[in-house]
Structures are given as structure tokens and as C-alpha cells.
Design a protein around this motif. Structure first.
Motif, short mmCIF file in Angstrom:
data_model
loop_
_atom_site.label_atom_id
_atom_site.label_comp_id
_atom_site.label_asym_id
_atom_site.label_seq_id
_atom_site.Cartn_x
_atom_site.Cartn_y
_atom_site.Cartn_z
N LEU A 1 0.83 -1.20 0.00
CA LEU A 1 0.00 0.00 0.00
C LEU A 1 0.87 1.26 0.00
O LEU A 1 0.57 2.23 -0.71
N ILE B 1 -8.32 4.29 5.73
CA ILE B 1 -9.11 3.12 5.34
C ILE B 1 -10.38 3.08 6.18
O ILE B 1 -10.32 3.05 7.42
N SER B 2 -11.52 3.06 5.50
CA SER B 2 -12.81 3.06 6.19
C SER B 2 -13.63 1.81 5.91
O SER B 2 -14.54 1.49 6.68
N SER B 3 -13.35 1.09 4.83
CA SER B 3 -14.16 -0.08 4.49
C SER B 3 -13.83 -1.26 5.41
O SER B 3 -12.65 -1.49 5.73
N ASN C 1 -11.20 -3.85 3.86
CA ASN C 1 -9.80 -3.43 3.85
C ASN C 1 -9.23 -3.25 5.25
O ASN C 1 -8.06 -3.49 5.49
N ARG C 2 -10.09 -2.84 6.17
CA ARG C 2 -9.66 -2.75 7.57
C ARG C 2 -9.20 -4.12 8.07
O ARG C 2 -8.16 -4.26 8.71
N GLU D 1 -10.91 6.28 0.78
CA GLU D 1 -11.69 5.35 -0.04
C GLU D 1 -13.02 5.99 -0.40
O GLU D 1 -13.99 5.90 0.35
N ALA E 1 -6.73 0.49 -2.82
CA ALA E 1 -6.51 -0.54 -1.80
C ALA E 1 -7.18 -1.85 -2.20
O ALA E 1 -6.64 -2.94 -1.94
N ASP E 2 -8.34 -1.78 -2.83
CA ASP E 2 -9.08 -2.99 -3.22
C ASP E 2 -8.27 -3.85 -4.19
O ASP E 2 -8.31 -5.08 -4.13
#
Length: 362
Positions: free
Chosen positions: A10, A24-26, A29-30, A96, A128-129
Motif C-alpha cells: 500500500l 481506510i474506512s471499508s 480493507n480494515r 476510499e 486498496a481494493d
């Protein structure tokens, strides 16, 4: 690969995008980058720090699951930004944009106003995905376990399907069997579509009772240790008629062509075309309205995309994705068959084992 190696990948992308930090909020991904599985929190990644921000409910869990991260206890939702940005004159924050809400975006703007001379929020789309799209060997092992649980539930439940059973009853049998065989949860809400309901690709199970001659499409998956599976099979209760055999053979042929001829280095659009052309040539092109497939991992739908409108992202070794052609005819029903495959040594290796090579008649 350790979580620190994932973070390093990353950070390489952050350098390419001239980002000073990545927010990172999803949930997916967290979990992927930290190991933390709580339902609330953020990751704050800089070139020298890795911080997990979560609330009182999860601080102890975070310390256990994310030992490589500094843990900050959440107070007011974004007041921690004052701490991490203290003394910074200029800062570019990647976020994100596919998961951060407008409300949270505005809260970040308000919280950072006056903290530094210049704060810039930079949308990163799928940066990130896409790191998650190539699976590590340990991930493929977990996916394989999740797939085996679903395969077993599919085959054992199919043997028990009888006339007068409802779609809801079958869905419950599938969930119960997956749970009994080690699933932590369902990957997604199970689809059981019988008779004319099969024309609806994402039909929700109802009290409709199956009758002799009905087709039934089952789409389901197990969640195991954070990883998802996804499998679809279509059965016929009793003896299949000529129309069913024709449509079933078309769908199965489309699947087998894609599985046998796809190669690494193709785009998702090109792989989709391998199967779609079979269905178009059979005269059912308008009845195949969704993508051929999707990536799968910690989320049931993730990169790579395998569809007619996919980007130019190339399919690489290590990517795991579905191949699920279908034909849906209003007033008649539908047929979908789905496998999960891993691109390996330049060709797909089928991970799904539930029977499909011959028409399944119950």
C-alpha cells in the motif's frame, strides 16, 4: 504474506500517488490490512506509522487482532485527526471514496480545518481494493475450505429436496448444513429460486412450494475464517423437459469454454466474452444480463471484475474469481451454474467440486 507486507505494498502505491497518508474506512480493507474484525473503526497508514482507531467496545479485541498497529481509542468520531496531524504543514490524505460517506467526508473537512496550513483529501477509488485481488497461498487455503463447506451443503441438501418443500425450507437446510460443517456465517443471503422465480437472478426465498417438474436454482456461500465462497447450481425436480435440457446445456457449455480457454493476461472483458458468445450464438444473448463473474475473498464481490464492461485490468496468476453464466426467461424460469476458479500457471483451476457435469435430476 504478513500484514506488514500488505501495508508495504500500500505504501508503494501511496508514493506513486504522492500521498502522505491513507485513511481506510471499508470493513474489508480494515480486516485485510490489519487483521481487526470489529465492526467499527478506521486505519490510518502513513509512510512510518500504522494506526487503528476504534471505540471502547473493540479496543481490547484490536490489541489482540492487530498487534502491528498502534491503537487509538475513538472519542468524537474524528477528533483523533488533531493528534495524527499535529505539526504537519501540508498533508495529502488518500481516502476510499467508494466507502466513505459524504457525512464522514464533511466531518473530516471540519475537523482538519485550521489544524494544518494545507490539508488535501484525495479520492483513491479502488487503490486498496486492487491489492487484495491477487491472493496469497494462505488465502487460497482459506477460500478452498469455505468452498468445500458450501459444496458439501449443496450436494447433501440437493439429495433431500422433495415436492411440497418451500424455497425457505431449502434455504434453511443449506444454512444449517453449512453451520454444522464449520461455517462462521453465510457469505450472503441464500438464493433459492424455483419454477418461474428462476427468471429473477437475485430472487429471495419465499413460501412457494416446489412441484414435480420444477427447476430450482440455488446460489449460496459459506464464510470461513474471514473468507467467502459462492456457488450456484440448478436442479430439476423429476424429469427435465427438452427446453430445460437445451438451456442447461447452453449455460454449461458457456461455463466450460470459459474455464478451459481463459488465460492469464486476458482482461475480464475478454474472459466474459468467451462465455457470452456461446450464449449469444444459441440465441439467448438478451437473457444473459449480468457479468460472467467477480473476484472473491474477504468480500463476496471484489476485484477482479469479469464482465462486458470491466476495466482493462489484466487477470493474473493468484486471482480467484467466479464463472457464472446464466439464462433467464420471464414466465419460464432460469438456469445459472457457478464455479470459483483460481488463475494458476496461466490457466483457471476449478476450486468448486459440487456435481454439475451432467444434468442433476432429483
Amino acid at each position: 504474506m504478513t500484514k506488514s507486507n500488505r501495508i508495504n505494498k500500500l505504501r508503494v502505491n501511496m508514493v506513486e500517488k504522492s500521498l502522505d497518508s491513507f485513511l481506510i474506512s471499508s470493513p474489508e480493507n480494515r480486516h485485510y490490512f490489519s487483521g481487526f474484525r470489529g465492526s467499527a473503526g478506521f486505519l490510518w497508514i502513513t509512510h512510518s506509522e500504522a494506526i487503528l482507531i476504534t471505540d471502547f467496545r473493540y479496543t481490547e479485541q484490536a490489541e489482540l487482532q492487530a498487534p502491528d498497529f498502534k491503537i487509538i481509542r475513538l472519542g468524537k468520531q474524528f477528533d483523533w485527526l488533531n493528534e495524527v496531524l499535529y505539526g504537519k504543514k501540508e498533508f495529502r490524505i488518500g481516502f476510499e471514496d467508494l466507502s466513505l460517506s459524504v457525512s464522514n467526508f464533511n466531518s473530516i473537512l471540519n475537523e482538519t480545518r485550521g489544524v494544518s496550513e494545507r490539508i488535501e483529501l484525495v479520492p483513491t477509488s479502488s487503490l486498496a481494493d486492487e491489492i487484495r485481488s491477487v491472493k496469497e497461498p494462505e488465502e487460497i487455503e482459506l477460500l478452498t475450505k469455505a468452498i468445500l463447506i458450501a459444496d458439501h451443503a449443496m450436494e447433501s441438501t440437493a439429495e433431500k429436496i422433495r415436492p411440497k418443500m418451500s424455497e425457505k425450507e431449502i434455504a434453511w437446510m443449506l444454512e444449517q448444513t453449512m453451520r454444522e460443517n464449520g461455517a462462521d456465517a453465510l457469505s450472503f443471503d441464500t438464493i433459492v429460486a424455483s419454477g418461474t422465480n428462476g427468471a429473477k437472478p437475485h430472487h429471495k426465498p419465499t413460501d412457494r412450494k416446489l412441484d414435480y417438474g420444477d427447476a430450482v436454482t440455488i446460489d449460496m456461500g459459506a464464510l470461513y475464517d474471514g473468507y467467502c465462497s459462492d456457488i450456484t447450481r440448478t436442479f430439476v425436480l423429476g424429469k427435465a423437459n427438452e427446453k430445460f435440457i437445451e438451456v442447461y446445456d447452453t449455460v454449461l457449455s458457456a461455463m466450460e469454454v470459459a474455464e478451459s480457454t481463459a488465460t492469464s493476461g486476458m482482461t475480464g472483458k475478454e474472459i466474459d466474452g468467451l462465455a457470452r458468445n456461446i450464449i449469444i450464438n444459441a440465441g439467448y444473448g438478451d437473457a444473459f444480463g449480468h457479468s460472467l463473474g467477480h473476484g472473491i475473498g474477504v468480500a463476496v464481490h471484489e476485484y477482479p471484475r469479469v464482465g462486458p464492461f470491466s476495466s482493462d485490468q489484466l487477470i493474473e496468476n493468484g486471482m480467484v474469481f467466479s464463472i457464472e453464466p446464466g439464462i433467464y426467461l420471464t414466465g419460464w424460469g432460469g438456469i445459472r451454474i457457478e464455479d470459483l476458479v483460481v488463475m494458476e500457471n496461466g490457466h483457471p483451476r476449478v476450486l468448486t467440486t459440487a456435481h454439475k457435469r451432467e444434468l442433476i435430476e432429483l
